[in-house]
Every structure is written in C-alpha cells, then in structure tokens.
Scaffold this active site. Structure first.
Site, PDB file in Angstrom:
ATOM      1  N   HIS A  66     -53.652 -65.054  -0.827  1.00 58.60           N
ATOM      2  CA  HIS A  66     -54.838 -65.185   0.047  1.00 58.60           C
ATOM      3  C   HIS A  66     -55.346 -66.397  -0.569  1.00 58.60           C
ATOM      4  CE1 HIS A  66     -58.505 -64.597   1.434  1.00 58.60           C
ATOM      5  NE2 HIS A  66     -58.958 -63.953   0.551  1.00 58.60           N
ATOM      6  N   CYS A 103     -60.186 -59.257   3.072  1.00 56.79           N
ATOM      7  CA  CYS A 103     -59.297 -60.222   2.758  1.00 56.79           C
ATOM      8  C   CYS A 103     -57.819 -59.661   2.482  1.00 56.79           C
ATOM      9  CB  CYS A 103     -59.433 -61.069   1.571  1.00 56.79           C
ATOM     10  SG  CYS A 103     -61.204 -62.022   1.867  1.00 56.79           S
ATOM     11  N   ASN A 123     -61.916 -70.100   3.062  1.00 59.24           N
ATOM     12  CA  ASN A 123     -61.325 -68.638   3.114  1.00 59.24           C
ATOM     13  C   ASN A 123     -61.562 -67.931   4.349  1.00 59.24           C
ATOM     14  OD1 ASN A 123     -60.996 -66.040   2.489  1.00 59.24           O
ATOM     15  ND2 ASN A 123     -62.345 -65.730   0.842  1.00 59.24           N
TER      16      ASN A 123
HETATM   17  O1  UT7 Z   1     -61.623 -63.437  -0.743  1.00 57.09           O
HETATM   18  C1  UT7 Z   1     -62.385 -62.321  -1.155  1.00 57.09           C
HETATM   19  C2  UT7 Z   1     -62.481 -62.223  -2.621  1.00 57.09           C
HETATM   20  N1  UT7 Z   1     -63.385 -63.502  -3.255  1.00 57.09           N
HETATM   21  C3  UT7 Z   1     -63.168 -64.076  -4.158  1.00 57.09           C
HETATM   22  O2  UT7 Z   1     -62.110 -63.980  -4.462  1.00 57.09           O
HETATM   23  C4  UT7 Z   1     -63.876 -64.988  -4.690  1.00 57.09           C
HETATM   24  C5  UT7 Z   1     -64.030 -64.821  -6.338  1.00 57.09           C
HETATM   25  N2  UT7 Z   1     -65.188 -65.756  -7.006  1.00 57.09           N
HETATM   26  C6  UT7 Z   1     -65.143 -67.506  -6.660  1.00 57.09           C
HETATM   27  O3  UT7 Z   1     -64.190 -67.927  -6.270  1.00 57.09           O
HETATM   28  C7  UT7 Z   1     -66.062 -67.721  -7.636  1.00 57.09           C
HETATM   29  O4  UT7 Z   1     -66.814 -66.967  -8.541  1.00 57.09           O
HETATM   30  C8  UT7 Z   1     -66.921 -68.590  -6.831  1.00 57.09           C
HETATM   31  C9  UT7 Z   1     -66.421 -69.974  -6.141  1.00 57.09           C
HETATM   32  C10 UT7 Z   1     -67.640 -67.938  -5.832  1.00 57.09           C
HETATM   33  C11 UT7 Z   1     -68.143 -69.187  -7.595  1.00 57.09           C
HETATM   34  O5  UT7 Z   1     -67.618 -70.024  -8.711  1.00 57.09           O
HETATM   35  P1  UT7 Z   1     -67.869 -69.660 -10.308  1.00 57.09           P
HETATM   36  O6  UT7 Z   1     -67.258 -70.733 -11.082  1.00 57.09           O
HETATM   37  O7  UT7 Z   1     -67.551 -68.116 -10.648  1.00 57.09           O
HETATM   38  O8  UT7 Z   1     -69.464 -70.125 -10.477  1.00 57.09           O
HETATM   39  P2  UT7 Z   1     -70.711 -69.091 -10.756  1.00 57.09           P
HETATM   40  O9  UT7 Z   1     -71.090 -68.099  -9.620  1.00 57.09           O
HETATM   41  O10 UT7 Z   1     -70.635 -68.658 -12.169  1.00 57.09           O
HETATM   42  O11 UT7 Z   1     -71.944 -70.276 -10.812  1.00 57.09           O
HETATM   43  C12 UT7 Z   1     -71.913 -71.194 -12.063  1.00 57.09           C
HETATM   44  C13 UT7 Z   1     -73.024 -72.002 -11.560  1.00 57.09           C
HETATM   45  C14 UT7 Z   1     -74.462 -71.294 -11.349  1.00 57.09           C
HETATM   46  O12 UT7 Z   1     -75.407 -71.849 -12.034  1.00 57.09           O
HETATM   47  P3  UT7 Z   1     -75.976 -71.619 -13.411  1.00 57.09           P
HETATM   48  O13 UT7 Z   1     -76.250 -70.264 -13.279  1.00 57.09           O
HETATM   49  O14 UT7 Z   1     -74.748 -71.772 -14.347  1.00 57.09           O
HETATM   50  O15 UT7 Z   1     -77.084 -72.497 -13.677  1.00 57.09           O
HETATM   51  C15 UT7 Z   1     -74.584 -71.237  -9.781  1.00 57.09           C
HETATM   52  O16 UT7 Z   1     -75.954 -70.942  -9.527  1.00 57.09           O
HETATM   53  O17 UT7 Z   1     -72.867 -72.712 -10.306  1.00 57.09           O
HETATM   54  C16 UT7 Z   1     -73.998 -72.476  -9.310  1.00 57.09           C
HETATM   55  N3  UT7 Z   1     -73.503 -72.513  -7.897  1.00 57.09           N
HETATM   56  C17 UT7 Z   1     -73.475 -73.613  -7.308  1.00 57.09           C
HETATM   57  N4  UT7 Z   1     -73.780 -74.841  -7.692  1.00 57.09           N
HETATM   58  C18 UT7 Z   1     -73.619 -76.001  -6.872  1.00 57.09           C
HETATM   59  C19 UT7 Z   1     -73.317 -71.563  -7.333  1.00 57.09           C
HETATM   60  N5  UT7 Z   1     -72.815 -72.067  -6.081  1.00 57.09           N
HETATM   61  C20 UT7 Z   1     -72.899 -73.318  -6.123  1.00 57.09           C
HETATM   62  C21 UT7 Z   1     -72.729 -74.396  -5.266  1.00 57.09           C
HETATM   63  N6  UT7 Z   1     -73.014 -75.795  -5.574  1.00 57.09           N
HETATM   64  N7  UT7 Z   1     -72.313 -74.027  -4.015  1.00 57.09           N
END
Ligand code: UT7
Length: 340
Positions: free
Chosen positions: A260, A119, A290
């Site tokens: 980004h 990225c 992204n």
């Molecule tokens: O570009 C390169 C660098 N990358 C980044 O900068 C990305 C950095 N990370 C992020 O942007 C975020 O961490 C994400 C958008 C990928 C995820 O968001 P989050 O708020 O960190 O969610 P999480 O991974 O902590 O997941 C929270 C919950 C989980 O469920 P439980 O364990 O709380 O029951 C996940 O299983 O949300 C669940 N979850 C989803 N639910 C519905 C994960 N993906 C999804 C989804 N739809 N697509």
C-alpha cells in the site's frame, strides 16, 4: 498455507485495468495552498504529485478501471457475475457504489456490494472475491479499488492534504487453470482501537451531518500521522514476514512486494524486514500519493502493462490502514506478459 490438495479451483487474476484522472496536483501547487514545501513532502512521504477527479464520483473511477480490465480480457460486461467495490468514498452512503458501477458499465447479469476497509479495502475485497471463486459459485468476479479522496480532503490541513489522491484500479478473478497459481494464501487483521487516530468523524450514524459537524470539519479525513506511522511500520512489516514464513518463502523467491502506498518510509521498512532488494518493490507513490483502496491494484496494473510481471512470479500484497485494518496476500502470478 492452505491445503495444497484443494480440489476446488483457486482464484486467479486474469485481467487488470486502471484509471487515473488527468488533472495533476503538484507539491509546488500545494506550497501555494498550505504552509508546506516540496522538500518536506518528498523527504517525509515520497510523494511528488497526485491526481484529482474534478468532475464525477468514485463510480466513474471504478467504472473506467473495470472497462480497461474487460478490454484487456476481451470480454463484455454482461459476463461479470459479481462486482466488489472497495472504497471509503462511495458516491453516496447508499445505494452501494457497486450498483452505480453495474449500471454505468452495463453489467446486467451481475450482483455487487461495497466493502469498507480503508487502505486495506482492496486486499480484503480480493480475499472475499477469491472465496466466491474457490467455492465454485461464480466464474467472473471483479474486484475494484476506487477512491475519490479529494472529496473528503481538507485542502487547508497540511497534515493530510499533501497525502491523498484519486484513482481506480480493478482485477478480474476467474477459476485458475493451474491450481498452483492464483491467490494462494492470505492473513488479514483488524483492530478497532486504532480508530481514534484515523477516521472521518461526521456523516455516519454516530454523528449525522449537521451545521455543527460541518463547522467542526468532521466531513474530512482526520489523521494523527505519527501515531499511525508507528503501528503501520510494524504491522505491515510483521504481516509480510508472517505470510513469507508460513509459505516457506525466502526473499529470493519473491518477485515483487506490492505495498500500500501511504509513505515511502513505511514501504522501505517493510521491504527491509522482508530482506528484499529495492528493485523488487512496486512503488508509484511519487505520481499518485495515497489513493486508499486503489494503490495496490494500480501498481499491479502498471507493472503488468509495462511487461514486468511474468507467469509464475511470487508476489506479496501488503497493506495497513484505518480501522486499523491490515494484512498480506500471497499470489502466484498467472497472466501472460503482454510484451512477450
Ligand atoms: O494509508 C493509511 C495509513 N496512513 C499512513 O500509513 C500514514 C502514516 N503517517 C505518515 O505517513 C506520516 O506520519 C506523515 C507523512 C503523515 C507525517 O510525517 P511525520 O514524519 O510523522 O511528521 P509529523 O506528523 O511528526 O510532523 C513533523 C513536523 C511537525 O512540526 P513540529 O511539531 O515538529 O514543529 C508538523 O507540524 O512536520 C510538521 N508538518 C509539516 N511540515 C511541512 C506536518 N505536515 C507538514 C507539511 N509540511 N505538510
């Protein structure tokens, strides 16, 4: 800040162009593919839709973006000296996608290479390209960020498939006519200890492709979103503040932050750290998701086309991505506004 009395010419962005495929993949469509909701995706990421290249490769995204940039500069491809392609989705491991693009656009006098920094690929490549101009060895350097992220995305994995899209966007670098303008400063970092959290495990020399690597889905993006999120929020905000401080820039001096586009919440944390008004942040994540190396030049190209960039504007480009790689660049905008 680098030596203000530089006798050599600085590099200035003298043309921009972008290309996004027509096919749109909406959150509603993703709801039918994986266990997710439009509400979850928009509130957690800010993304509403992304573009998908159905036929063709990263070189097609890059070539079309470069052709758009050349058109608005009014020059032909034979004038290009160098093509630097920032990408993590090259057409093939080799030859370089830069060579494929060179042939596709007819840049018969150019040499070129690919640069892999995920990225942060575009900002890394912009620094490299601007050094070739500053050194006085080249007059016209194309820096293009292009990624067909759909080619390495697992559309059964809700953690990643909601995030990525396909796009290409390019800038042309030339010696600045005014040495107070152009690419003025940069600060880049990398930290390989982050690689366990964001990578594509298979296909390289460590894990050459086999039936087993495919069965294990190692040919797709893996991301531990939460782990990356924590460091991205701090990394992007810190390096943006650092580039402001070392150039004595206050928030009122900055026209735009060009972040980004990985997550709206990361962008907002960076904006807040820089003490910027939300109107001063380029955001198009809702339309494209992204697009990895393409996000930053895609924003710049859209904002320039819309007539929102004025000559003399201070803009800060900032990124965080796999590697980890991150950094920020200070540019004083030098192109005329197309609407004036
Ligand atoms: O570009 C390169 C660098 N990358 C980044 O900068 C990305 C950095 N990370 C992020 O942007 C975020 O961490 C994400 C958008 C990928 C995820 O968001 P989050 O708020 O960190 O969610 P999480 O991974 O902590 O997941 C929270 C919950 C989980 O469920 P439980 O364990 O709380 O029951 C996940 O299983 O949300 C669940 N979850 C989803 N639910 C519905 C994960 N993906 C999804 C989804 N739809 N697509």
């Amino acid at each position: 800040m680098k030596d203000q009395n530089l006798t050599r010419k600085r590099a200035a962005i003298t043309a921009v162009g972008h290309y996004v495929p027509d096919k749109i993949l909406t959150n509603a469509e993703l709801e039918k593919m994986v266990n997710t909701t439009d509400e979850w995706i928009t509130t957690r990421t800010g993304i509403r839709e992304r573009r998908i290249l159905e036929h063709g490769a990263t070189s097609d995204l890059g070539a079309k973006a470069i052709q758009a940039a050349l058109k608005n500069r009014g020059i032909g491809p034979e004038e290009i000296d160098v093509i630097i392609v920032a990408t993590v989705t090259p057409d093939m491991l080799f030859p370089p996608t830069a060579c494929v693009i060179q042939e596709k656009i007819g840049a018969k006098n150019a040499w070129g290479f690919d640069l892999s920094a995920a990225c942060s690929g575009f900002i890394y490549a912009l620094v490299v390209g601007s050094q070739l101009i500053e050194a006085g060895v080249h007059k016209k350097v194309i820096v293009v960020g292009a990624d067909k992220m759909s080619s390495i995305t697992d559309y059964t994995d809700r953690n990643t498939c909601i995030l990525f899209g396909d796009a290409g966007a390019a800038v042309l670098l030339e010696p600045s006519e005014d040495n107070s303008m152009g690419v003025l400063d940069f600060r880049l970092y990398c930290d390989g200890s982050g690689r366990e959290h964001l990578h594509m495990k298979g296909g390289g020399s460590l894990n050459p492709p086999t039936h087993e690597t495919v069965d294990k889905k190692w040919h797709y993006i893996y991301q531990d979103g939460k782990a990356v999120f924590k460091v991205a929020v701090i990394g992007m905000a810190d390096v943006s503040a650092e580039i402001m401080e070392r150039n004595n820039l206050k928030s009122e001096d900055i026209a735009y932050l060009v972040p980004h586009q990985a997550n709206l919440r990361i962008i907002d944390a960076c904006r807040s750290r820089m003490d910027l008004d939300p109107s001063k942040v380029m955001i198009n994540i809702e339309k494209y998701g992204n697009t990895t190396a393409a996000t930053i030049p895609l924003c710049i190209s859209e904002w320039w086309q819309a007539g929102k960039l004025q000559k003399g504007h201070n803009i800060i480009l900032s990124s965080f991505g796999a590697g980890y790689t991150w950094g920020a660049i200070y540019v004083k905008w030098s192109m005329n506004n197309p609407k004036n």
